[in-house]
Scaffold this motif. Structure first.
Motif, PDB file in Angstrom:
ATOM      1  N   SER A 320       0.794  -0.952  -6.609  1.00 55.08           N
ATOM      2  CA  SER A 320       1.780  -1.770  -5.869  1.00 55.08           C
ATOM      3  C   SER A 320       2.525  -0.904  -4.862  1.00 55.08           C
ATOM      4  CB  SER A 320       2.792  -2.396  -6.821  1.00 55.08           C
ATOM      5  OG  SER A 320       2.132  -3.204  -7.730  1.00 55.08           O
ATOM      6  N   TRP A 324       2.451  -1.306  -0.836  1.00 54.42           N
ATOM      7  CA  TRP A 324       3.713  -1.470  -0.115  1.00 54.42           C
ATOM      8  C   TRP A 324       3.824  -0.427   1.000  1.00 54.42           C
ATOM      9  CZ3 TRP A 324       8.158   1.826  -0.133  1.00 54.42           C
ATOM     10  CH2 TRP A 324       9.278   1.273   0.477  1.00 54.42           C
ATOM     11  N   LYS A 328       3.835  -1.108   4.936  1.00 56.48           N
ATOM     12  CA  LYS A 328       4.942  -0.592   5.743  1.00 56.48           C
ATOM     13  C   LYS A 328       4.410   0.196   6.944  1.00 56.48           C
ATOM     14  CE  LYS A 328       9.294   1.762   5.117  1.00 56.48           C
ATOM     15  NZ  LYS A 328       9.987   2.781   4.349  1.00 56.48           N
TER      16      LYS A 328
END
Lengths: 335, 433
Positions: A320, A324, A328
């Motif tokens: 995860s 992420w 980003k």
């Protein structure tokens, strides 16, 4: 990038191992030395159970018999004059042969039938040990001689436990990456399909059980020499079998590091919580059985949400974070 | 060539001939003496180090799990003894010439042998106790006594009677419970006295059952040895072990029924004794004498069984009606504090702690070897145990007498043997219902 992560992991592992190796040097004769030995022992048992229960998918409730056989083999031989160190491999061999003896018929059973059979084997062996009084000392158990310099003796056992744990971990890792390990995984997923692909399921399972029994037997041998007293109720106790199952399930069944993590949590948390008490609004709560609540809650959560245990949970969290980060990085900067 | 030193005139008249040298010598002697005194006093300060704030005593008891009930009683007894000694300011330790309070560290071993060993390791290596009190039940004590022996820490218990604990040649382990073998022999001696009184026939057909532990085996050995020694008095017609915590004793009792015995002598824990006696009553078995060894007259058993507990005989290390003022004082205080009947568990725990405190006081030091030696030489009078005296044999175990009691309808457990403490006559044979 991958290379850096790999180097980082190796360095972390080395750091942990050096730290563990230094504990008795820094605090010789302290309780941490004792706790360390027990933790290494439980890690070994957890890894050993995982070979059969995790890799091959054969849930054994009778693994404690190997522990007991190992403990009694060492004690009986030592009391009859065999050198103490020589009894350690003999204990492992005796446990492995005992695994062959009952594994041969029982491993033909599948699923819950095998599990039920292992409970029977465990109880029958305990009763046998209880009644073979001339050999095992019966209910009174066997007391081993106390060495002259007990502190030096226990200092040595810390490292024996340490190396046994390392050895077990290396064996587990080697199996995981071998043809034999892949065969075991195939059996776990679908035994019939594995046989159709040429895996001799019975032989593989027996071999895994013997290997597992050897490690547990050596663990039992070290336990007997460390505690210096054994009785059937302790070394053949059903609760020990349950602990051996609980540790890999919490940590991550079928994984390499799961049994290690599970055993550390099992031993250290239990030890630290057991002697604590909590003062709340004038009431004192003893936390002696609190660890059971923790394990129970963990077990329910793991079975419901993450069958690969804490290791699976950690991997999921890691993925995860990676996703992420990637997301980003892909967002175009504006302005 | 000697040089004469010239002194002021005023100084001279007070000095004898050659006075200056002598004065210097005297000053030197004085300085030497002063140094010696200072050195002595500083050495003295080193010889008597400051007293520790407390004497740390540790124990691990089964406060949960199989032996939780008994462990709870032991906790009461230990805590009561510690509170009592601390109310007096602690134990007087001659080495420090003062009373030092006691701090008791109690852990729960969950009735598990490995945990028990770990906790005693923790008490010695992490908590740095000065001495240890024992746990409860033979299997746990047998396992954890390895720890005080290997670390050379004085240890006294009041919860382990099996001879196996004391037959290992250990030097640091002491116990306040006389052997189970002696318990069985006392029971057989009492039965013989009932035969002599014409209440029981000869030879008496005896059925025995015993828990499959070293405790049970000691019981069996005592009964069999006595029966072999007096074949004209006793015939063993049934002899079998059983597992602790069994869920059904009917198969065992059916075999006992077939053996047609006159007496039913068992070594069992409270839970097993309750189930066995209940099932025995349901099956309608009759015996002239029933005994569950050290159990059978506890409140828990009487409450659970009601009239089915009547006439059960138990052989025990202690009883609340012992006619000693100190035992009566203990009963009064215990029952006031805990609102529970004083049974042997807390009594022996209390006395175990007091024996250890006495040993520390006798040793006059917190040196572990000195405390151990004081325990080995212990001869404590005015104790609450049977015979009012605590001493230890070379194996570390006490060898005092047992008492026998019987549940009598409407009276509860009554002391019936030996004569010097008996408060009533035993009802033998048991009346048929």
């Amino acid at each position: 990038m991958k290379g850096t992560v790999r180097t980082g992991r190796i360095l972390l592992l080395l750091g942990v191992l050096i730290f563990l190796a230094l504990i008795p040097v820094v605090g010789r004769g302290t309780y941490y030395q004792h706790l360390g030995f027990l933790t290494f022992l439980f890690i070994t048992l957890s890894i050993a159970w995982n070979l059969v229960g995790g890799y091959a998918g054969q849930i054994s409730f009778g693994h404690v018999v190997f522990f007991g056989i190992g403990a009694y083999t060492t004690s009986i031989l030592w009391l009859r004059g065999i050198p103490q160190l020589l009894t350690i491999p003999l204990a492992g061999v005796a446990a492995a042969l005992y695994g062959l003896l009952w594994g041969w018929p029982c491993l033909r059973l599948r699923g819950p039938y095998f599990s039920i059979a292992t409970i029977g084997v465990g109880e029958a062996t305990r009763l046998l040990a209880l009644n073979l009084e001339n050999l095992t000392g019966g209910a009174g158990g066997l007391t081993l001689p106390t060495p002259e310099d007990i502190r030096l003796y226990l200092f040595g056992f810390y490292y024996m436990g340490f190396f046994l744990m390392l050895g077990s971990l290396l064996i587990s890792a080697a199996i995981r990456n071998s043809r034999f390990g892949l065969g075991l995984f195939a059996i776990r997923m679908d035994e019939d399909a594995a046989e159709a692909l040429g895996v001799n399921a019975l032989s593989y399972k027996i071999l895994a059980l013997m290997l597992s029994a050897f490690l547990v037997g050596v663990g039992g041998s070290l336990y007997a020499q460390y505690i210096l007293y054994i009785d059937p109720g302790t070394v053949f106790g059903f609760s020990m079998s349950v602990n051996m199952i609980l540790m890999p399930i919490i940590g991550g069944i079928g994984t390499l590091w799961g049994p290690v993590l599970g055993a550390v949590i099992f031993t250290v948390i239990q030890d630290r919580i057991m002697t604590l008490s909590l003062n709340l609004w004038g009431f004192t709560f003893k936390l002696v059985q609190f660890h059971l609540l923790v394990y129970g809650a963990l077990l329910v959560l793991i079975i419901l949400f993450e069958p690969r245990g804490l290791v699976g949970l950690a991997e999921r969290a890691y993925r995860s974070v990676q996703r992420w980060r990637q997301a980003k990085a892909m967002v175009p900067t504006t302005g | 060539m000697s040089r004469e030193i010239k002194y002021p005139q005023s100084f001279k008249p007070n000095c004898p001939k050659g006075g200056v040298t002598k004065v210097i010598q005297r000053v030197r002697i004085l300085a030497g003496l002063l140094t010696l005194v200072m050195l002595g006093s500083s050495l003295g300060a080193f010889a008597a180090p400051p007293a520790p704030k407390e004497i740390v005593i540790g124990a691990a008891l089964p406060l949960t799990g199989t032996f939780a009930r008994e462990g709870g009683y032991f906790k009461d007894g230990y805590e009561m003894a510690v509170k009592e000694v601390n109310e007096r300011g602690g134990i007087f330790v001659k080495e420090y010439n003062k009373r030092i309070p006691v701090r008791l560290i109690l852990y729960d071993d969950k009735s598990d042998a490995t945990t028990s060993v770990s906790l005693y390791e923790k008490l010695v290596t992490e908590d740095k106790v000065h001495a240890l009190l024992g746990g409860y039940s033979t299997p746990l004590i047998q396992a954890h006594t390895v720890v005080p022996e290997k670390y050379k820490v004085p240890y006294v218990n009041g919860g382990g009677a099996s001879t196996a604990i004391y037959a290992r040649g250990y030097k640091w382990i002491f116990g306040l419970l006389a052997s189970i073998e002696k318990l069985a022999i006392t029971l057989m001696n009492w039965i013989a006295s009932q035969q002599d009184a014409g209440k029981l026939g000869k030879p008496l057909r005896i059925a025995i059952a015993w828990e499959n532990t070293s405790h049970g085996k000691d019981f069996q050995k005592g009964i069999l040895d006595k029966a072999r020694a007096s074949p004209d008095r006793f015939t063993i017609v049934f002899d079998e072990p059983f597992e602790i915590g069994s869920k059904d004793f009917t198969p065992l009792l059916q075999k006992v029924k077939a053996a047609n015995a006159d007496a039913w002598l068992v070594d069992a824990r409270i839970a097993d004794a309750i189930l066995m006696q209940r099932q025995l009553t349901e099956l309608g078995l009759y015996f002239q004498v029933i005994s569950y060894g050290p159990r059978g007259t506890e409140k828990a058993i009487r409450d659970a069984l009601g009239p089915a507990a009547d006439y059960i005989v138990s052989v025990n290390w202690w009883h609340r009606d012992l006619p000693y003022p100190q035992a009566r004082a203990f009963v009064r205080k215990y029952e006031e504090t805990y609102k529970k009947p004083a049974e042997w568990f807390p009594a022996l725990a209390y006395e175990t702690a007091r024996v250890l405190f006495r040993a520390i006081e006798k040793a006059g030091s917190l040196d572990k070897a000195k405390i151990r030696d004081a325990l080995a030489k212990m001869d404590m009078r005015g104790s609450i145990v049977v015979g009012q005296r605590v001493w230890f044999g070379p194996n570390g175990q006490i060898d005092n007498d047992y008492v026998i009691m019987q549940n009598l309808p409407g009276r509860g457990p009554v002391l019936v043997y030996p004569k010097y403490v008996a408060l009533g006559e035993a009802v033998v044979p048991i009346p048929k219902r």
